[in-house]
Design a protein around this motif. Structure first.
Motif, mmCIF file in Angstrom:
data_model
loop_
_atom_site.group_PDB
_atom_site.id
_atom_site.type_symbol
_atom_site.label_atom_id
_atom_site.label_comp_id
_atom_site.label_asym_id
_atom_site.label_seq_id
_atom_site.Cartn_x
_atom_site.Cartn_y
_atom_site.Cartn_z
ATOM 1 N N UNK A 31 2.146 -46.225 -30.943
ATOM 2 C CA UNK A 31 2.303 -45.222 -31.996
ATOM 3 C C UNK A 31 0.960 -44.931 -32.650
ATOM 4 N N UNK A 32 0.194 -45.973 -32.980
ATOM 5 C CA UNK A 32 -1.130 -45.774 -33.597
ATOM 6 C C UNK A 32 -2.054 -45.006 -32.667
ATOM 7 N N UNK A 33 -2.079 -45.374 -31.384
ATOM 8 C CA UNK A 33 -2.928 -44.678 -30.422
ATOM 9 C C UNK A 33 -2.517 -43.216 -30.287
ATOM 10 N N UNK B 284 -4.857 -39.982 -31.032
ATOM 11 C CA UNK B 284 -5.125 -38.942 -30.047
ATOM 12 C C UNK B 284 -4.672 -37.579 -30.553
ATOM 13 N N UNK B 285 -3.537 -37.544 -31.241
ATOM 14 C CA UNK B 285 -3.033 -36.289 -31.772
ATOM 15 C C UNK B 285 -4.011 -35.721 -32.801
ATOM 16 N N UNK B 286 -4.573 -36.569 -33.658
ATOM 17 C CA UNK B 286 -5.538 -36.102 -34.646
ATOM 18 C C UNK B 286 -6.799 -35.567 -33.961
ATOM 19 N N UNK B 287 -7.244 -36.242 -32.879
ATOM 20 C CA UNK B 287 -8.406 -35.753 -32.136
ATOM 21 C C UNK B 287 -8.135 -34.377 -31.543
ATOM 22 N N UNK B 288 -6.949 -34.216 -30.954
ATOM 23 C CA UNK B 288 -6.599 -32.927 -30.345
ATOM 24 C C UNK B 288 -6.511 -31.827 -31.388
ATOM 25 N N UNK B 289 -5.937 -32.159 -32.547
ATOM 26 C CA UNK B 289 -5.826 -31.155 -33.602
ATOM 27 C C UNK B 289 -7.213 -30.729 -34.071
ATOM 28 N N UNK B 290 -8.141 -31.664 -34.143
ATOM 29 C CA UNK B 290 -9.499 -31.341 -34.550
ATOM 30 C C UNK B 290 -10.147 -30.430 -33.519
#
Length: 190
Positions: free
Chosen positions: A106-108, A112-118
């Motif tokens: 879940x943390x990973x 990754x989702x935050x990186x993609x959103x950025x």
């Protein structure tokens, strides 16, 4: 590049009166304060002052129970039921590893989702030459806004006041226009 060493856990001592004492700030804290430290990413260790026993697990469970009882339910009833069952079956040895692995995934996934959103918020930033183009656009805006004085606001005003360079000469403006046209062609091909 080596990973920075994790900070030592925040040591909380429990006195005989059951009050909790933060050894870093030399003051008493509540369970809600401890939950706040944890939400902020800090590891916490709670020990009994007299015996030295580690009480962290007990207090973490108490924090979870208080949140669940206030209607801030995170754990569905079937998960809680399965947890209770795991204490009375052979699954007890598997459940902790499974839960730890699930939360790590879940943390990973969140990371990754935050990186993609950025990345998605500014897809042009991955384009070759984007930094140079951005500098040129700032120079262009500075040249265009040069005669407008201090009535401007926002990024244009910031670039205008950043330096007192003279506006680009006609040759520079032509170069900026040429590069802007080349960029527009690249974008249209994408």
């Amino acid at each position: 590049m080596a990973n920075p060493e994790p900070a030592a856990p925040l040591l909380i001592k429990r006195y005989a009166s059951r009050r909790l004492y933060n050894t870093e700030t030399s003051d008493y804290v509540t369970l809600e304060d401890i939950a706040g430290f944890i939400r902020d990413g800090r590891e916490v260790k709670i020990v009994d002052l007299k015996t030295g026993d580690d009480l962290t697990r007990q207090y973490l469970l108490q924090i979870i129970a208080e949140h669940e009882s206030r209607g801030e339910s995170v754990l569905p009833v079937d998960v809680l039921t399965d947890l209770v069952r795991s204490y009375t079956t052979q699954a007890q040895s598997v459940v902790p590893q499974f839960l730890a692995a699930s939360f790590e995934m879940l943390r990973e996934g969140q990371s990754k989702m935050m990186e993609r959103m950025t990345e998605m918020s500014n897809p042009m930033s991955r384009m070759p030459g984007f930094d140079q183009l951005q500098r040129q656009q700032q120079a262009f805006l500075k040249a265009m806004m040069g005669g407008w004085g201090s009535g401007t606001s926002g990024p244009e005003a910031e670039t205008q006041t950043d330096s007192k360079a003279p506006p680009p000469a006609d040759g520079d403006m032509e170069e900026i226009r040429r590069q802007l046209a080349a960029l527009q062609k690249r974008i249209s091909k994408l």
